[in-house]
Design a protein around this motif. Structure first.
Motif, PDB file in Angstrom:
ATOM      1  N   LEU A 192      39.889  67.150  11.697  1.00 64.97           N
ATOM      2  CA  LEU A 192      38.756  67.611  11.861  1.00 64.97           C
ATOM      3  C   LEU A 192      37.950  68.750  11.391  1.00 64.97           C
ATOM      4  N   LEU A 193      39.081  69.563  10.866  1.00 61.34           N
ATOM      5  CA  LEU A 193      38.304  70.940  10.284  1.00 61.34           C
ATOM      6  C   LEU A 193      38.349  70.706   8.721  1.00 61.34           C
ATOM      7  N   LEU A 194      38.698  69.340   8.351  1.00 63.28           N
ATOM      8  CA  LEU A 194      38.946  69.013   6.772  1.00 63.28           C
ATOM      9  C   LEU A 194      37.477  68.970   6.283  1.00 63.28           C
ATOM     10  N   THR A 195      36.685  68.483   6.936  1.00 60.48           N
ATOM     11  CA  THR A 195      35.414  68.062   6.542  1.00 60.48           C
ATOM     12  C   THR A 195      34.140  68.704   7.594  1.00 60.48           C
ATOM     13  N   PRO A 196      33.195  68.985   7.303  1.00 57.04           N
ATOM     14  CA  PRO A 196      32.039  69.531   8.149  1.00 57.04           C
ATOM     15  C   PRO A 196      31.517  68.339   8.865  1.00 57.04           C
ATOM     16  N   VAL A 197      31.348  68.736  10.135  1.00 59.36           N
ATOM     17  CA  VAL A 197      30.689  67.539  11.038  1.00 59.36           C
ATOM     18  C   VAL A 197      29.176  67.634  10.995  1.00 59.36           C
ATOM     19  N   SER A 198      28.611  68.411  10.240  1.00 56.98           N
ATOM     20  CA  SER A 198      27.150  68.396   9.938  1.00 56.98           C
ATOM     21  C   SER A 198      26.480  67.310   9.347  1.00 56.98           C
ATOM     22  N   LYS A 199      27.451  66.668   8.427  1.00 58.68           N
ATOM     23  CA  LYS A 199      26.967  65.542   7.864  1.00 58.68           C
ATOM     24  C   LYS A 199      27.509  64.193   8.427  1.00 58.68           C
ATOM     25  N   TYR A 200      26.605  63.139   8.404  1.00 54.47           N
ATOM     26  CA  TYR A 200      27.337  61.930   8.989  1.00 54.47           C
ATOM     27  C   TYR A 200      27.526  61.032   7.814  1.00 54.47           C
ATOM     28  N   THR A 201      28.039  61.453   6.896  1.00 62.50           N
ATOM     29  CA  THR A 201      28.666  60.598   5.579  1.00 62.50           C
ATOM     30  C   THR A 201      30.165  61.197   5.161  1.00 62.50           C
ATOM     31  N   ILE A 202      30.957  60.468   4.626  1.00 62.06           N
ATOM     32  CA  ILE A 202      31.952  60.995   4.158  1.00 62.06           C
ATOM     33  C   ILE A 202      32.579  60.344   2.920  1.00 62.06           C
ATOM     34  N   SER A 203      33.124  61.270   1.897  1.00 61.21           N
ATOM     35  CA  SER A 203      33.424  60.603   0.876  1.00 61.21           C
ATOM     36  C   SER A 203      34.692  59.889   0.876  1.00 61.21           C
ATOM     37  N   LEU A 204      35.355  59.250  -0.138  1.00 58.91           N
ATOM     38  CA  LEU A 204      36.423  58.855  -0.152  1.00 58.91           C
ATOM     39  C   LEU A 204      37.520  59.458  -0.268  1.00 58.91           C
ATOM     40  N   ILE A 205      37.407  60.627  -0.564  1.00 53.96           N
ATOM     41  CA  ILE A 205      38.540  61.761  -0.820  1.00 53.96           C
ATOM     42  C   ILE A 205      38.488  62.314   0.626  1.00 53.96           C
ATOM     43  N   GLU A 206      37.434  62.417   1.135  1.00 55.54           N
ATOM     44  CA  GLU A 206      37.679  62.913   2.636  1.00 55.54           C
ATOM     45  C   GLU A 206      37.989  61.948   3.508  1.00 55.54           C
ATOM     46  N   LEU A 207      37.887  60.702   3.380  1.00 51.19           N
ATOM     47  CA  LEU A 207      38.488  59.630   4.115  1.00 51.19           C
ATOM     48  C   LEU A 207      40.048  59.668   4.062  1.00 51.19           C
ATOM     49  N   ILE A 208      40.364  59.869   2.661  1.00 45.97           N
ATOM     50  CA  ILE A 208      41.825  59.841   2.280  1.00 45.97           C
ATOM     51  C   ILE A 208      42.361  61.062   2.910  1.00 45.97           C
ATOM     52  N   TYR A 209      41.976  62.153   2.866  1.00 45.70           N
ATOM     53  CA  TYR A 209      42.376  63.212   3.525  1.00 45.70           C
ATOM     54  C   TYR A 209      42.426  62.954   5.007  1.00 45.70           C
ATOM     55  N   ARG A 210      41.785  62.627   5.438  1.00 48.71           N
ATOM     56  CA  ARG A 210      41.645  62.495   7.354  1.00 48.71           C
ATOM     57  C   ARG A 210      42.649  61.238   7.262  1.00 48.71           C
ATOM     58  N   VAL A 211      42.794  60.195   6.866  1.00 45.85           N
ATOM     59  CA  VAL A 211      43.579  59.155   7.012  1.00 45.85           C
ATOM     60  C   VAL A 211      45.075  59.675   6.656  1.00 45.85           C
ATOM     61  N   SER A 212      45.304  60.499   5.595  1.00 45.37           N
ATOM     62  CA  SER A 212      46.585  60.984   5.184  1.00 45.37           C
ATOM     63  C   SER A 212      46.994  62.043   6.466  1.00 45.37           C
ATOM     64  N   ILE A 213      46.132  63.087   6.921  1.00 44.45           N
ATOM     65  CA  ILE A 213      46.469  63.816   8.007  1.00 44.45           C
ATOM     66  C   ILE A 213      46.855  62.890   9.319  1.00 44.45           C
ATOM     67  N   GLY A 214      46.186  62.004   9.455  1.00 44.02           N
ATOM     68  CA  GLY A 214      46.291  61.030  10.801  1.00 44.02           C
ATOM     69  C   GLY A 214      47.873  60.427  10.609  1.00 44.02           C
ATOM     70  N   VAL A 215      48.076  59.791   9.346  1.00 48.59           N
ATOM     71  CA  VAL A 215      49.113  59.042   9.140  1.00 48.59           C
ATOM     72  C   VAL A 215      50.210  59.995   9.415  1.00 48.59           C
ATOM     73  N   VAL A 216      50.327  61.244   8.699  1.00 50.62           N
ATOM     74  CA  VAL A 216      51.250  62.278   8.900  1.00 50.62           C
ATOM     75  C   VAL A 216      51.537  62.727  10.261  1.00 50.62           C
ATOM     76  N   THR A 217      50.636  62.932  10.965  1.00 54.04           N
ATOM     77  CA  THR A 217      50.346  63.224  12.311  1.00 54.04           C
ATOM     78  C   THR A 217      51.439  61.967  13.235  1.00 54.04           C
ATOM     79  N   LEU A 218      50.957  60.797  13.083  1.00 56.37           N
ATOM     80  CA  LEU A 218      51.588  59.618  13.755  1.00 56.37           C
ATOM     81  C   LEU A 218      53.103  59.399  13.367  1.00 56.37           C
ATOM     82  N   MET A 219      53.206  60.026  12.068  1.00 53.52           N
ATOM     83  CA  MET A 219      54.716  59.974  11.669  1.00 53.52           C
ATOM     84  C   MET A 219      55.542  61.094  12.220  1.00 53.52           C
ATOM     85  N   ILE A 220      55.099  61.962  12.336  1.00 59.61           N
ATOM     86  CA  ILE A 220      55.637  63.324  12.790  1.00 59.61           C
ATOM     87  C   ILE A 220      55.793  63.169  14.391  1.00 59.61           C
ATOM     88  N   CYS A 221      54.881  62.327  15.012  1.00 62.41           N
ATOM     89  CA  CYS A 221      54.867  62.013  16.472  1.00 62.41           C
ATOM     90  C   CYS A 221      56.127  61.049  16.482  1.00 62.41           C
TER      91      CYS A 221
END
Length: 195
Positions: free
Chosen positions: A95-124
């Motif tokens: 969540l802290l990776l990108t500001p929530v004040s905007k309602y758009t997301i770049s490809l890099i931000e998407l990759i970061y979020r998905v990467s962190i999510g996938v890493v989280t799930l892999m750790i779990c």
């Protein structure tokens, strides 16, 4: 389930992680539509999110089914007081990776979020695997302990039988000696001692 707060927080953290991945994906996809009104953008994004959940329901269900069953019977409060933090901290990092004040997301931000999510799930999933292995090891050690106790009891019984057999042979030889020497009064006294 009562008294399972930390377990629920762990599950919630993993569910949050899956949700943030899908929300980020829907926000990224909405960027391809030429919609300027933020309210329409949110509605379309939510429709995309619902469709994403519908399409990915089975894989998400399988993922969650693989992560949580080993924990369902674990009653150690101290374990859960520590483990719930993992999924929630990683979710907050996403969540802290990108500001929530905007309602758009770049490809890099998407990759970061998905990467962190996938890493989280892999750790779990790794935590689940480690926990499953520790349960198997505990079961093996418990079985070994039972086998040791059984072997000790068996050894003790064998020793008792051996001693009883030795004592029986001694008594039979004593009785035989009294009978052969025709010492019946001595035999009677000897037998009276063991009545």
């Amino acid at each position: 389930i009562k008294n399972k707060t930390y377990e629920h927080l762990f599950v919630f953290g993993v569910a949050e992680t899956i949700a943030i991945i899908l929300i980020s994906l829907s926000i990224y996809i909405i960027g391809f539509f030429p919609i300027q009104d933020i309210h329409i953008k949110m509605i379309v994004s939510n429709i995309i999110l619902i469709l994403s959940f519908a399409i990915l329901y089975v894989p998400i269900k399988i993922l969650i089914a693989n992560i949580f069953p080993p924990f369902s019977n674990h009653d150690s409060t101290s374990y859960w007081k520590k483990i719930w933090i993992v999924s929630n901290v990683l979710f907050l990092a996403s969540l802290l990776l990108t500001p929530v004040s905007k309602y758009t997301i770049s490809l890099i931000e998407l990759i970061y979020r998905v990467s962190i999510g996938v890493v989280t799930l892999m750790i779990c999933k790794g935590i689940t695997h480690d926990y499953t292995q520790s349960l198997k090891m505990k079961k093996i050690l418990d079985q070994l302990h039972l086998q040791k106790n059984y072997y000790k009891a068996l050894s003790d019984n064998v020793e008792k039988v051996r001693k009883a057999r030795h004592d029986l042979k001694y008594h039979l030889s004593a009785i035989t000696r009294f009978v052969e020497n025709e010492e019946f009064d001595e035999l009677r006294k000897y037998l009276e001692e063991y009545e």
